[in-house]
Design a protein around this motif. Structure first.
Motif, PDB file in Angstrom:
ATOM      1  N   GLN A  48       0.801  -1.221   0.000  1.00 57.89           N
ATOM      2  CA  GLN A  48       0.000   0.000   0.000  1.00 57.89           C
ATOM      3  C   GLN A  48       0.841   1.281   0.000  1.00 57.89           C
ATOM      4  O   GLN A  48       0.360   2.328  -0.418  1.00 57.89           O
ATOM      5  N   GLU A  61      -5.450   1.899  -1.558  1.00 59.83           N
ATOM      6  CA  GLU A  61      -6.497   1.182  -0.831  1.00 59.83           C
ATOM      7  C   GLU A  61      -7.045   0.021  -1.683  1.00 59.83           C
ATOM      8  O   GLU A  61      -8.187   0.001  -2.091  1.00 59.83           O
ATOM      9  N   TRP A  62      -6.176  -0.909  -2.004  1.00 63.23           N
ATOM     10  CA  TRP A  62      -6.545  -2.162  -2.673  1.00 63.23           C
ATOM     11  C   TRP A  62      -7.428  -1.930  -3.903  1.00 63.23           C
ATOM     12  O   TRP A  62      -7.110  -1.074  -4.710  1.00 63.23           O
ATOM     13  N   GLU A 114      -5.411  -1.765  13.887  1.00 63.78           N
ATOM     14  CA  GLU A 114      -5.875  -0.827  12.851  1.00 63.78           C
ATOM     15  C   GLU A 114      -7.168  -0.190  13.315  1.00 63.78           C
ATOM     16  O   GLU A 114      -8.038  -0.874  13.883  1.00 63.78           O
ATOM     17  N   ASN A 162      -1.778 -10.525   8.492  1.00 66.26           N
ATOM     18  CA  ASN A 162      -2.798  -9.495   8.617  1.00 66.26           C
ATOM     19  C   ASN A 162      -4.105  -9.994   7.995  1.00 66.26           C
ATOM     20  O   ASN A 162      -4.117 -10.465   6.857  1.00 66.26           O
ATOM     21  N   GLU A 163      -5.164  -9.896   8.757  1.00 64.81           N
ATOM     22  CA  GLU A 163      -6.497 -10.194   8.258  1.00 64.81           C
ATOM     23  C   GLU A 163      -6.544 -11.388   7.306  1.00 64.81           C
ATOM     24  O   GLU A 163      -6.847 -11.230   6.116  1.00 64.81           O
ATOM     25  N   HIS A 207       0.976  -9.187   4.661  1.00 65.63           N
ATOM     26  CA  HIS A 207      -0.198  -8.335   4.476  1.00 65.63           C
ATOM     27  C   HIS A 207      -0.609  -8.459   3.003  1.00 65.63           C
ATOM     28  O   HIS A 207      -0.579  -7.496   2.250  1.00 65.63           O
TER      29      HIS A 207
HETATM   30  C1  BGC Z   1      -6.592  -3.717   5.857  1.00 69.26           C
HETATM   31  C2  BGC Z   1      -5.880  -2.537   5.297  1.00 69.26           C
HETATM   32  C3  BGC Z   1      -6.873  -1.593   4.649  1.00 69.26           C
HETATM   33  C4  BGC Z   1      -7.820  -1.088   5.713  1.00 69.26           C
HETATM   34  C5  BGC Z   1      -8.865  -0.113   5.215  1.00 69.26           C
HETATM   35  C6  BGC Z   1      -7.902  -3.389   6.504  1.00 69.26           C
HETATM   36  O1  BGC Z   1      -8.861  -4.275   6.041  1.00 69.26           O
HETATM   37  O2  BGC Z   1      -5.759  -4.473   6.690  1.00 69.26           O
HETATM   38  O3  BGC Z   1      -4.908  -2.978   4.411  1.00 69.26           O
HETATM   39  O4  BGC Z   1      -6.274  -0.545   3.968  1.00 69.26           O
HETATM   40  O5  BGC Z   1      -8.477  -2.169   6.298  1.00 69.26           O
HETATM   41  O6  BGC Z   1      -9.695  -0.730   4.287  1.00 69.26           O
END
Ligand code: BGC
Length: 449
Positions: free
Chosen positions: A18, A408-409, A354, A165-166, A121
């Motif tokens: 990111q 943002e993905w 986060e 991560n997630e 991540h």
């Molecule tokens: C993720 C981040 C993402 C953030 C906001 C999380 O799901 O770990 O990479 O940018 O939320 O969407």
């Protein structure tokens, strides 16, 4: 009196793909996000954006660390690009990649900022995806090896790791619905397999980090999932919310904390897993459960939650409910009850790894970026978090997402989550009002909230 503990770790977070850029710099191998973004035949990303340059933190990290220091930041949670360190995932090590992270860690330490490293991540080396990615059990060993190599090099410097991560987003979005890399849509049974391999990989990495960097190094994980909070603060309603948070209905099991955490912490599946997961579970070698390692701490990523009444039914949101720029509901109460639920079920120390919101930020006529929405959001969530601490939650730290605006993905650069604005035309960083506000929160250890 602030409820936050004296040595509370106030920090910020970001992830390699990111913010780093340098997508093919100095021997880095391609990863699944490089490929997903470069797949011009199917535009997966808003406006066809890529992370090729992003915030260019690969080249500008010293400037970023200086800005963190100027805003009292005490910890930086960043992730490592696996393909930068081991270009094909399980072969030769790329010295330049390791060196980059070592320089970043040294720079942080020299500025009194603690590095919190996330090993994965979502940016899997493409060579491993070509062999099936998280569906192929070989990934467990490869991830353990990579974790050990990285942790060995950072021995004595990095004291806290998160393995994944997630996993929920990587599995559900990457393999379930296919809106994230690698963009696969496999059966639910196979998604359950992805989860199982992630649990085993987390465990292999847990052991490897301890073996290479020392037993005193803390190894956690940073999952996410559905969190619910009670409509009324009664014991019955709290209990109903707890049950709703950890329920596994057939149409909503993938995005739950327990699909991952029950396996690694409790070494079993929840009783109410749906039929598809049950079918997969029947194929699991019972010896696998002995391989599971409970994390030393749980990093909880919190953005929003759902309200439930005393019967456990969802309470509909009213028309005009507060929302962020990316239309996520603003539900600060989740920050009170959610971390408590996680602490209660798993009995581990908690970090908020986060929390934040996207805003339609822009540079105002005075040259500054004013973001009162974000300040209000963070303020509300932190006040609720302090209630959880007041009720005895073993909370060690809070990482705001995110320090810089970043990629943002699949939403590309449209969503700005940073407390520091990035002008993507020039790479210039402009601290927003929220950065100054957060600096004050840190300076007073939350007293000013
Ligand atoms: C993720 C981040 C993402 C953030 C906001 C999380 O799901 O770990 O990479 O940018 O939320 O969407």
């Amino acid at each position: 009196m602030s409820r936050f503990p004296k040595d509370f770790l106030w920090g910020v977070a970001c992830a390699s793909y990111q913010c780093e850029g340098g997508w093919d710099a100095d021997g880095k191998g391609p990863n699944i996000w490089d490929e997903f973004c470069h797949d011009t035949a199917h535009q997966h990303i808003k406006n066809g954006a890529t992370g090729d340059v992003a915030c260019d933190s690969y080249h500008r990290f010293r400037e970023d660390v200086a800005l963190m220091k100027a805003h009292n930041i005490r910890a930086y949670r960043f992730s490592v690009s696996w393909a930068r360190v081991i270009p094909d995932g399980d072969g030769a090590v790329n010295e330049a990649g390791l060196k980059y992270y070592e320089d970043l860690v040294d720079e942080l330490l020299a500025n009194g900022i603690e590095p919190l490293v996330t090993l994965y991540h979502w940016d899997l080396p493409s060579a491993l995806q070509d062999r099936g990615g998280w569906l192929n059990r070989d990934i467990v060993e490869a991830f353990g090896r990579y974790a050990g190599i990285f942790a060995g090099r950072m021995k004595g410097k990095v004291k806290k790791y998160m393995t994944l991560n997630e996993p929920q987003c990587a599995a559900a979005f990457g393999y379930g619905v296919g809106i994230h890399a690698p963009g696969w849509t496999v059966s639910e049974e196979k998604v359950a397999r992805v989860y199982h391999h992630m649990c085993l990989a987390h465990s292999a990495a847990y052991r490897a980090v301890k073996a290479e960097a020392g037993e005193d190094v803390q190894v956690g994980v940073a999952p996410c999932g559905r969190l619910t909070y009670p409509e009324k603060d009664t014991p019955a309603n709290r209990e109903a919310a707890y049950k709703a948070t950890f329920a596994m209905p057939a149409d909503d099991w993938m995005f739950t904390f327990n699909i991952f955490l029950d396996s690694v912490c409790l070494k079993r599946y929840a009783d109410d897993i749906p039929e598809s997961v049950r079918r997969f579970a029947a194929t699991v070698d019972p010896k696998d459960w002995d391989l599971m390692e409970a994390p030393d701490f749980i990093g909880v990523n919190v953005y929003n939650g759902k309200m439930v009444d005393e019967t456990g039914a969802y309470v509909a949101r009213y028309e005009g409910f507060p929302q962020t720029a990316c239309r996520w509901p603003v539900t600060p109460e989740v920050m009170h009850y959610g971390p408590l639920q996680i602490g209660q079920r798993y009995g581990k120390p908690v970090y908020i790894t986060e929390n934040g919101q996207s805003c339609n930020d822009r540079i105002f006529l005075d040259g500054q970026v004013h973001d009162p929405d974000r300040i209000d959001f963070l303020h509300r969530y932190l006040l609720e978090l302090s209630k959880a601490v007041g009720e005895g939650l073993d909370l060690r730290g809070y990482m705001q997402w995110s320090f810089l605006d970043n990629f943002e993905w699949n939403r590309g650069y449209d969503e700005r989550f940073g407390i520091v604005y990035v002008d993507y035309r020039t790479g210039e960083r402009i601290p927003k009002d929220s950065a100054r506000w957060y600096a004050k929160v840190i300076e007073t250890n939350g007293e000013c909230l």
